[in-house]
Design an enzyme around this catalytic site. Structure first.
Site, PDB file in Angstrom:
ATOM      1  N   ARG A   1     -28.017  15.248 -16.195  1.00  0.00           N
ATOM      2  CA  ARG A   1     -27.512  13.558 -16.810  1.00  0.00           C
ATOM      3  C   ARG A   1     -28.396  12.385 -16.461  1.00  0.00           C
ATOM      4  NH1 ARG A   1     -25.804   9.197 -14.154  1.00  0.00           N
ATOM      5  NH2 ARG A   1     -25.469   9.991 -12.622  1.00  0.00           N
ATOM      6  N   ASP A   2     -28.161  12.466 -14.884  1.00  0.00           N
ATOM      7  CA  ASP A   2     -28.488  11.232 -14.657  1.00  0.00           C
ATOM      8  C   ASP A   2     -30.130  10.832 -14.685  1.00  0.00           C
ATOM      9  OD1 ASP A   2     -29.449   8.646 -12.772  1.00  0.00           O
ATOM     10  OD2 ASP A   2     -28.398   9.523 -10.676  1.00  0.00           O
TER      11      ASP A   2
ATOM     12  N   HIS B   1     -25.508  10.176  -3.229  1.00  0.00           N
ATOM     13  CA  HIS B   1     -26.271  10.200  -3.349  1.00  0.00           C
ATOM     14  C   HIS B   1     -27.619   8.965  -3.652  1.00  0.00           C
ATOM     15  CE1 HIS B   1     -26.683  10.174  -8.034  1.00  0.00           C
ATOM     16  NE2 HIS B   1     -27.550   8.974  -8.188  1.00  0.00           N
TER      17      HIS B   1
ATOM     18  N   HIS C   1     -31.044   7.878  -4.144  1.00  0.00           N
ATOM     19  CA  HIS C   1     -32.729   7.977  -5.271  1.00  0.00           C
ATOM     20  C   HIS C   1     -33.797   7.389  -3.869  1.00  0.00           C
ATOM     21  CE1 HIS C   1     -31.038   6.743  -9.523  1.00  0.00           C
ATOM     22  NE2 HIS C   1     -30.160   6.637  -8.761  1.00  0.00           N
TER      23      HIS C   1
ATOM     24  N   CYS D   1     -31.624   4.140 -12.898  1.00  0.00           N
ATOM     25  CA  CYS D   1     -29.914   2.843 -13.428  1.00  0.00           C
ATOM     26  C   CYS D   1     -31.041   2.392 -14.764  1.00  0.00           C
ATOM     27  CB  CYS D   1     -29.615   2.818 -12.672  1.00  0.00           C
ATOM     28  SG  CYS D   1     -27.949   1.244 -13.259  1.00  0.00           S
TER      29      CYS D   1
ATOM     30  N   ASN E   1     -34.533  10.230  -8.429  1.00  0.00           N
ATOM     31  CA  ASN E   1     -33.650  10.592  -7.125  1.00  0.00           C
ATOM     32  C   ASN E   1     -34.134  11.417  -6.337  1.00  0.00           C
ATOM     33  OD1 ASN E   1     -31.633  10.651 -10.860  1.00  0.00           O
ATOM     34  ND2 ASN E   1     -30.369  10.641  -8.548  1.00  0.00           N
TER      35      ASN E   1
HETATM   36 ZN    ZN Z   1     -28.148   7.446  -9.339  1.00  0.00          ZN
END
Ligand code: ZN
Length: 328
Positions: free
Chosen positions: A19-20, A213, A215, A246, A255
């Site tokens: 996803r990310d 979460h 990065h 993002c 990430n």
């Molecule tokens: Zn993220």
């Protein structure tokens, strides 16, 4: 490796690459390649994977096959299948697709919230409440998580006051989410800040405090995860090969690398349930599905240290001893 199967991991590594990672690269990974990659991640022992984002295909063509990817992930026994949903419509589609867990990004930065979803933070909380109501009515067993994004700083407004992050996490819990995690969307966090903020959030919402979460934009991803671990966080989002970022936070990319995160914890004797060799092998379907895309990670580059299995097992025994000792 039988010890991995018989024990509950001490930390949960929640893989967010599909996803990310995928939503932050320009190229679109073909659906079949996504399925192969997700299966390889599962084979490595990952038991929670954020497989897709339910957003209009017009905005993110990389995620147009979200329902089909979820369908595949649901065939993997014991896997918690997660999806990101930015709004009620996305939540409806994700629930229809059969996901086990929804994650809703809620920006702590007022400016980022407007840029990212064109809503104020109060409007986002109202939306979270609507999503929870939908979940309660249609799929009461589905978990709902709020991911408080830009919790450690924002590329648009700069500083994000800690009290506002704590307030927002508490509002989301009041709106009915099962947990609220903190996201360093822009890669601005440092370990002291991570400890302070997770402690404050835990003081406000207790065991509803969710994942870290992080990065790796400025190279502090692992240090920040360790800081979060030190103050009791046990779920960590990361991305194989460090994909991700993002699109609304310019300059924020990457990430935390799952391979390096798993190495760190396993070397410390903190079990993850993940087999590092198989995890590194899972880079192959990723690279095959995204030819030419850079993938990161120090552990895969350096290789596993000599006698890794023995080192890991020894660390696990010592860790267990320390835990037993401190419990007495
Ligand atoms: Zn993220």
């Amino acid at each position: 490796m039988q010890d991995m199967k018989n024990t509950i991991p001490a930390v949960l590594i929640s893989e967010v690459g599909p996803r990310d990672g995928l939503q932050s690269v320009k190229a679109t990974m073909p659906t079949e390649a996504k399925k192969r990659w997700i299966s390889a991640l599962y084979e490595a022992g990952l038991r929670e994977i954020e497989v897709a984002s339910f957003v209009p295909a017009k905005l993110l063509p990389q995620m147009a096959d979200a329902a089909e990817v979820v369908k595949h992930a649901l065939t993997l026994p014991g896997l918690t299948v997660m999806a990101l949903v930015p709004n009620l419509r996305g939540a409806q589609a994700a629930i229809e697709a059969g996901v086990h867990k929804l994650t809703i990004p809620v920006s702590a930065s007022a400016a980022h919230s407007l840029a990212n979803v064109r809503k104020t933070r109060e409007e986002m909380v109202a939306q979270v409440r609507n999503i929870v109501a939908l979940r309660n009515e249609r799929a009461p067993r589905v978990l709902v998580e709020a991911g408080i994004s830009t919790a450690f700083g924002c590329t648009i407004q700069g500083d994000v006051p800690q009290d506002e992050v704590v307030w927002l996490a508490a509002e989301c819990v009041a709106a009915g989410v099962d947990d609220a995690g903190l996201s360093d969307t822009t890669g601005m966090a440092n370990p002291a800040q991570v400890r302070r903020l997770f402690n404050k959030v835990r003081a406000a919402i207790g065991d509803k405090t969710g994942a870290a979460h992080m990065h790796n934009t400025r190279g502090l991803g692992l240090a920040n995860c360790l800081a979060a671990y030190d103050v009791g966080v046990r779920t960590f989002d990361s991305s194989l090969g460090g994909l991700g970022g993002c699109p609304y936070a310019p300059g924020a990319s990457g990430n935390v690398v799952t391979e390096d995160l798993v190495f760190m914890f396993e070397a410390m004797g903190v079990s993850t349930g993940v087999d590092l060799e198989r995890l590194i092998a899972a880079r192959e379907p990723l690279k095959a599905g995204l030819p030419g895309e850079p993938v990161y990670g120090m552990t895969p580059q350096a290789g596993l240290p000599k006698g890794w299995t023995t080192v890991r097992a020894g660390a696990a025994r010592q860790g267990a001893g320390e835990r037993n000792g401190s419990a007495a």
